[in-house]
Design an enzyme around this catalytic site. Structure first.
Site, PDB file in Angstrom:
ATOM      1  N   SER A 250       0.830  -1.198   0.000  1.00  0.00           N
ATOM      2  CA  SER A 250       0.000   0.000   0.000  1.00  0.00           C
ATOM      3  C   SER A 250       0.877   1.265   0.000  1.00  0.00           C
ATOM      4  CB  SER A 250      -0.969  -0.044   1.188  1.00  0.00           C
ATOM      5  OG  SER A 250      -2.051   0.830   0.978  1.00  0.00           O
ATOM      6  N   ASP A 345      -8.031  -5.681  -6.441  1.00  0.00           N
ATOM      7  CA  ASP A 345      -7.749  -4.646  -5.442  1.00  0.00           C
ATOM      8  C   ASP A 345      -8.728  -3.497  -5.663  1.00  0.00           C
ATOM      9  OD1 ASP A 345      -6.742  -2.675  -3.797  1.00  0.00           O
ATOM     10  OD2 ASP A 345      -4.674  -2.843  -4.491  1.00  0.00           O
ATOM     11  N   HIS A 379      -6.811  -6.237  -1.891  1.00  0.00           N
ATOM     12  CA  HIS A 379      -5.706  -5.350  -1.518  1.00  0.00           C
ATOM     13  C   HIS A 379      -4.884  -5.897  -0.352  1.00  0.00           C
ATOM     14  CE1 HIS A 379      -3.577  -1.532  -1.105  1.00  0.00           C
ATOM     15  NE2 HIS A 379      -3.836  -1.550   0.193  1.00  0.00           N
TER      16      HIS A 379
END
Length: 440
Positions: A250, A345, A379
């Site tokens: 991230s 994601d 994600h």
């Protein structure tokens, strides 16, 4: 224990003893193999014996996270002719998942309320899971249970909180003399889980978070802070003498890319579902701004019926002319990259960002990378066998967001990726003993 009975009850003793004996021989047993205690990232085999032939039962798992939130799962199984259920062999007929899923009761656990992420970030306490088997009929009477203690930190691994200079983190060191390869675990928000699990595999790992302050107070980011962590890690006595690796996901992903591009000694970077540009805040190094921020436009968020938003398309296009100054010049990096993107994601378009970086490196004649795509993963790719999270509060956005991922595929991706990460880091990080010998 001594048993007392009167003359009047003596005549029934033979009958009662026969009944007890029959019940004992058909006792239902729930077993966790090879052991009820294991590491967090290790599978266990769940087996039930002593059921009636072809008996249909409900298997359940239940755990409480560090915030006190209860997570649970259940699945219906049919015993074989011998009255046995083996989750490695038998399919779930209904419930939290369907089909043969040996670890399905773990990854399918969820909270009763929406938008809850399973919190297991501290390394010293195990992840405790209660497995149980229940009658399908009536109130679902429990027939047997077993407790699985899933430890994050292995035997002999040391955990030392670090506050050195301006940075602070947690250092995990394997047992033995070493030397060991070194890895900087960059977490967007502090978590010890991945770092200590890597230390169990023979890496010296320093966990450092990108955000330590309230997000409203973070107006700029300084690469010097993370370079201090790199320098500290390289100076550890058990660390090998050639470079170090970085693992990130991230927002931490673009920080890892920047370290590889601007700071010497970074030999391997694992980038998971990140951005190809410097996201959100300007990045400084040695008192100069080196990268402008790629901004996020929350007006592009897609609302869902659950109340969580899909933020995949909120990030501005880093390839647009006005955003060129946000792109991380990864072609300057001397080390190797492992790019990992989940195609489902929903936080941001990781696959597109990965494709941009691959194209950029190819354009500069670079071959120092490999890439992996997971079609139905979301994600939050983590070390395997934790509960899959569909949505939770986003620490930066301040709202619940959808993370994406079909649970079964996401769980399989985590198993594959965890092994891939270890192989990648070992192949690109040296463990030569010359540094240690020079100190003797």
């Amino acid at each position: 224990m001594d048993t007392c009975f009167s003359r009047s009850t003596k005549t029934n003793l033979v009958k009662k003893t026969a009944v007890v004996s029959e019940e004992m021989t058909s006792q239902i047993r729930l077993r966790l193999l090879p052991c009820a205690k294991c590491l967090f990232d290790e599978p266990v085999q769940v087996k039930v014996a002593g059921l009636r032939s072809r008996q249909v039962v409900t298997m359940r798992a239940r755990s409480t996270d560090e915030k006190g939130v209860v997570f649970s799962s259940s699945a219906t199984y049919k015993a074989n002719g011998n009255g046995e259920v083996d989750l490695e062999r038998d399919p779930s007929l209904s419930g939290s998942y369907i089909g043969v899923e040996p670890m399905g009761l773990l990854w399918s656990m969820s909270a009763d309320t929406l938008h809850k992420l399973f919190q297991k970030n501290r390394s010293l306490n195990p992840h405790v899971v209660k497995f149980s088997v229940h009658e399908l009929e009536g109130e679902g009477r429990m027939l047997a249970e077993a407790t699985n203690e899933r430890f994050l930190i292995g035997d002999g691994v040391s955990r030392v909180p670090v506050k050195e200079g301006s940075f602070h983190g947690v250092l995990f060191t394997p047992p033995g003399e070493g030397p060991f390869p070194a890895v900087l675990d960059l977490c967007t928000f502090m978590s010890e889980k991945r770092a200590c699990l890597l230390a169990n595999k023979g890496f010296v790992v320093l966990a450092v978070s990108v955000y330590n302050d309230k997000l409203n107070n973070v107006k700029e980011m300084h690469l010097d802070y993370f370079k201090e962590a790199v320098d500290f890690l390289q100076q550890q006595p058990k660390v090998g003498n050639k470079g170090l690796g970085i693992i990130s996901r991230s927002k931490a992903g673009d920080v890892a890319l920047s370290l590889a591009a601007f700071v010497p000694g970074v030999e391997a970077v694992v980038w998971i579902n990140g951005c190809s540009a410097n996201a959100i805040t300007p990045l400084y190094y040695k008192k100069s701004k080196i990268l402008s921020p790629l901004l996020i436009d929350l007006s592009k968020a897609i609302p869902t019926d659950s109340g969580a938003i899909i933020g995949k398309y909120c990030t501005n296009n880093p390839l647009a002319e006005e955003n060129q100054a946000t792109l991380v010049p990864i072609e300057k990096a001397k080390g190797h990259f492992l790019f990992v993107a989940s195609e489902d994601d929903l936080n941001w378009d990781s696959k597109a960002f990965m494709d941009q970086m691959v194209e950029r490196l190819k354009r500069h004649g670079k071959e120092n990378f490999e890439s992996v795509c997971y079609p139905r993963a979301g994600h939050l790719l983590e070390p395997p066998y934790g509960p899959h999270c569909r949505s939770s509060l986003h620490g930066i956005v301040g709202k619940p967001v959808m993370w994406g991922g079909e649970p079964r595929s996401h769980a399989a991706a985590e198993v594959h990726l965890w092994k891939n990460i270890q192989e990648f880091l070992r192949s690109h990080l040296s463990c030569e003993a010359t540094k240690t010998k020079a100190k003797l």
